[in-house]
Design a protein around this motif. Structure first.
Motif, short mmCIF file in Angstrom:
data_model
loop_
_atom_site.label_atom_id
_atom_site.label_comp_id
_atom_site.label_asym_id
_atom_site.label_seq_id
_atom_site.Cartn_x
_atom_site.Cartn_y
_atom_site.Cartn_z
N LYS A 192 -27.30 -33.67 -118.39
CA LYS A 192 -26.46 -33.61 -117.20
C LYS A 192 -25.04 -34.09 -117.51
CE LYS A 192 -30.11 -34.00 -113.77
NZ LYS A 192 -30.76 -34.87 -112.76
N ALA A 193 -24.92 -35.12 -118.35
CA ALA A 193 -23.60 -35.60 -118.75
C ALA A 193 -22.83 -34.50 -119.48
CB ALA A 193 -23.73 -36.84 -119.63
N TYR A 194 -23.51 -33.83 -120.39
CA TYR A 194 -22.86 -32.73 -121.11
C TYR A 194 -22.43 -31.62 -120.15
CZ TYR A 194 -21.84 -28.97 -124.28
OH TYR A 194 -21.20 -27.95 -124.93
N ALA A 195 -23.29 -31.30 -119.19
CA ALA A 195 -22.97 -30.25 -118.23
C ALA A 195 -21.76 -30.60 -117.38
CB ALA A 195 -24.18 -29.97 -117.34
N PRO A 229 -14.74 -35.94 -123.87
CA PRO A 229 -13.98 -34.83 -124.46
C PRO A 229 -12.98 -35.38 -125.48
CG PRO A 229 -13.18 -35.31 -122.24
CD PRO A 229 -14.36 -36.19 -122.48
N THR A 230 -12.79 -34.64 -126.54
CA THR A 230 -11.85 -35.09 -127.58
C THR A 230 -10.48 -34.43 -127.44
OG1 THR A 230 -12.57 -33.39 -129.13
CG2 THR A 230 -13.70 -35.52 -129.24
N ASP A 233 -13.03 -28.15 -124.76
CA ASP A 233 -13.47 -27.28 -125.84
C ASP A 233 -14.27 -28.05 -126.89
OD1 ASP A 233 -12.25 -25.03 -124.76
OD2 ASP A 233 -10.34 -25.49 -125.74
N ARG A 234 -14.20 -29.39 -126.84
CA ARG A 234 -14.91 -30.20 -127.83
C ARG A 234 -15.34 -31.51 -127.18
NH1 ARG A 234 -12.71 -31.70 -133.89
NH2 ARG A 234 -14.73 -32.38 -134.70
#
Length: 103
Positions: free
Chosen positions: A59-62, A11-12, A69-70
């Motif tokens: 899965k990492a993204y989930a 996450p940024t 938010d980013r």
């Protein structure tokens, strides 16, 4: 087939240290049973096919998506016919060659 997939995903919008979030992704990778190697700029996994490799990325993204938010991601893929074992084999090959050059 052997698929080496190196990726960074984090996450940024969580400040300078995102290791707690990356840790959740690494835990998922460890539990998946795929071979992996954590490095300072990302993680390399080795799977037997592209579907399995991209499933790890999804899965990492989930894992991260509900907390941010980013999300920033980079992905490099090396897919090759033949057996698995390149995660360690590629490094060992270079190290052997370095040893020969330095002698």
């Amino acid at each position: 087939m052997s698929v080496l997939l190196n990726f960074a995903m984090f996450p940024t919008d969580k400040g300078a240290s995102v290791s707690a979030y990356v840790g959740k992704v690494i835990e998922m990778i460890r539990e998946s049973g795929v071979a992996y190697r954590l490095n300072p700029m990302g993680t390399t996994i080795e799977t037997q096919n592209m579907t399995e490799a991209l499933d790890i990325v999804n899965k990492a993204y989930a894992i991260l998506e509900p907390h941010s938010d980013r999300i920033y991601s980079t992905i490099n893929i090396d897919a090759r016919e033949g057996g698995v074992g390149r995660l360690e084999g590629k490094i060992e090959s270079v190290e052997r060659k370095i040893g020969k050059v330095n002698k």
